[in-house]
Enzyme design. Sequence first.
Site, short mmCIF file in Angstrom:
data_model
loop_
_atom_site.label_atom_id
_atom_site.label_comp_id
_atom_site.label_asym_id
_atom_site.label_seq_id
_atom_site.Cartn_x
_atom_site.Cartn_y
_atom_site.Cartn_z
N ASP A 152 -1.88 3.78 -29.61
CA ASP A 152 -0.90 4.73 -30.13
C ASP A 152 -0.14 5.36 -28.97
O ASP A 152 -0.35 5.04 -27.81
CB ASP A 152 -1.64 5.80 -30.93
CG ASP A 152 -2.59 6.57 -30.02
OD1 ASP A 152 -3.40 7.34 -30.52
OD2 ASP A 152 -2.50 6.36 -28.79
N GLU B 31 -1.18 -6.55 6.35
CA GLU B 31 -0.35 -6.41 7.55
C GLU B 31 1.11 -6.26 7.16
O GLU B 31 1.93 -5.87 7.98
CB GLU B 31 -0.51 -7.66 8.42
CG GLU B 31 -1.96 -7.98 8.80
CD GLU B 31 -2.72 -8.70 7.69
OE1 GLU B 31 -3.86 -9.09 7.91
OE2 GLU B 31 -2.16 -8.86 6.58
N PRO C 239 0.82 -1.22 0.00
CA PRO C 239 0.00 0.00 0.00
C PRO C 239 0.85 1.27 0.00
O PRO C 239 0.42 2.32 -0.44
CB PRO C 239 -0.80 -0.10 1.30
CG PRO C 239 -0.65 -1.51 1.75
CD PRO C 239 0.59 -2.07 1.15
N ARG D 233 0.06 -6.21 -21.86
CA ARG D 233 -0.58 -5.73 -23.09
C ARG D 233 0.41 -4.94 -23.95
O ARG D 233 0.20 -4.74 -25.15
CB ARG D 233 -1.80 -4.87 -22.81
CG ARG D 233 -1.52 -3.57 -22.11
CD ARG D 233 -2.77 -2.71 -21.95
NE ARG D 233 -3.20 -2.13 -23.19
CZ ARG D 233 -2.64 -1.02 -23.74
NH1 ARG D 233 -1.62 -0.43 -23.14
NH2 ARG D 233 -3.10 -0.52 -24.86
O1 LIG Z 1 -2.60 -0.11 -3.20
B1 LIG Z 1 -1.91 -1.26 -3.39
O2 LIG Z 1 -1.28 -1.46 -4.59
C1 LIG Z 1 -1.84 -2.35 -2.33
C2 LIG Z 1 -0.90 -3.35 -2.46
C3 LIG Z 1 -0.84 -4.37 -1.52
C4 LIG Z 1 -1.73 -4.36 -0.48
C5 LIG Z 1 -1.92 -5.24 0.60
C6 LIG Z 1 -2.96 -4.74 1.31
N1 LIG Z 1 -3.40 -3.57 0.74
C7 LIG Z 1 -2.66 -3.35 -0.37
C8 LIG Z 1 -2.74 -2.32 -1.29
#
Ligand SMILES: OB(O)c1ccc2cc[nH]c2c1
Length: 238
Positions: free
Chosen positions: A167, A115, A88, A152
């Site tokens: 393009d 986590e 995240p 892709r």
């Molecule tokens: O926003 B993300 O790309 C993303 C990636 C991995 C995890 C794991 C739990 N939430 C996540 C969000």
Amino acid sequence: MRIDVLTVLPGLFDCFLKEGVIGKAISSGKVEVKVHNIRDFTTDKHRVVDDVPYGGGPGMVLKPEPIFRAYDELTKEGEKPYVLLTEPWGEKFNQEMAVELSKKPRLMIICGRYEGVDERVKSLVDREVSIGDYVLTGGELPAMVIMDAVLRLIPGVLGNLESLRADSFSDRGLLGYPNYTRPAEFRGMKVPEVLLSGHHKKIESWRKEQSLRKTLERRPEIIENLKRKGLLTKEELE
Ligand SMILES: OB(O)c1ccc2cc[nH]c2c1
């Protein structure tokens, strides 16, 4: 290109790798994607892949050993992969990164968990990547988004017809132009005359203008970024 995916939920990838453009690219051998269950790289009878965080706190953390064992096993032969970790808090994924990644001969994507993964796993990682600022249950969907955008772009994957449409516009991250199909009028809503004119130069110019206008309205930062990089032609800047 070859992609190895490390995940605790391999089943999530089944449909993604069988259907559509990606499914055809894999079945035709244009690209190779292998999904590996991190549990298969454990050595205990309970096949444990996560544990409680040192220092306390909620949730579980992916253990380093199974991931390192998978990495060692999968990199014994062949070219070393460029390793992504979906997190995240990673660098925001965008079309520019998709183009850059599509040029790598081999990728490995380690799917993070909300986590998190043990910090020592990051010694294997070249890029921590996020697809957006929202909470997900795991990194598997982000891994599929990244693979879809990257694969892709591999020559031959989109096939002849589609590649004509791919393009430099879309690959610069500009938003697409409006699309219409028959009927020419529907519930009083008419297709723009220019699209019925058969005048290809005018149609192309209208589409470029629509795409730039929509991008400027909705995502001005994309225009600024392209300007800064000199990726907009003089005509497009007018
Ligand atoms: O926003 B993300 O790309 C993303 C990636 C991995 C995890 C794991 C739990 N939430 C996540 C969000």
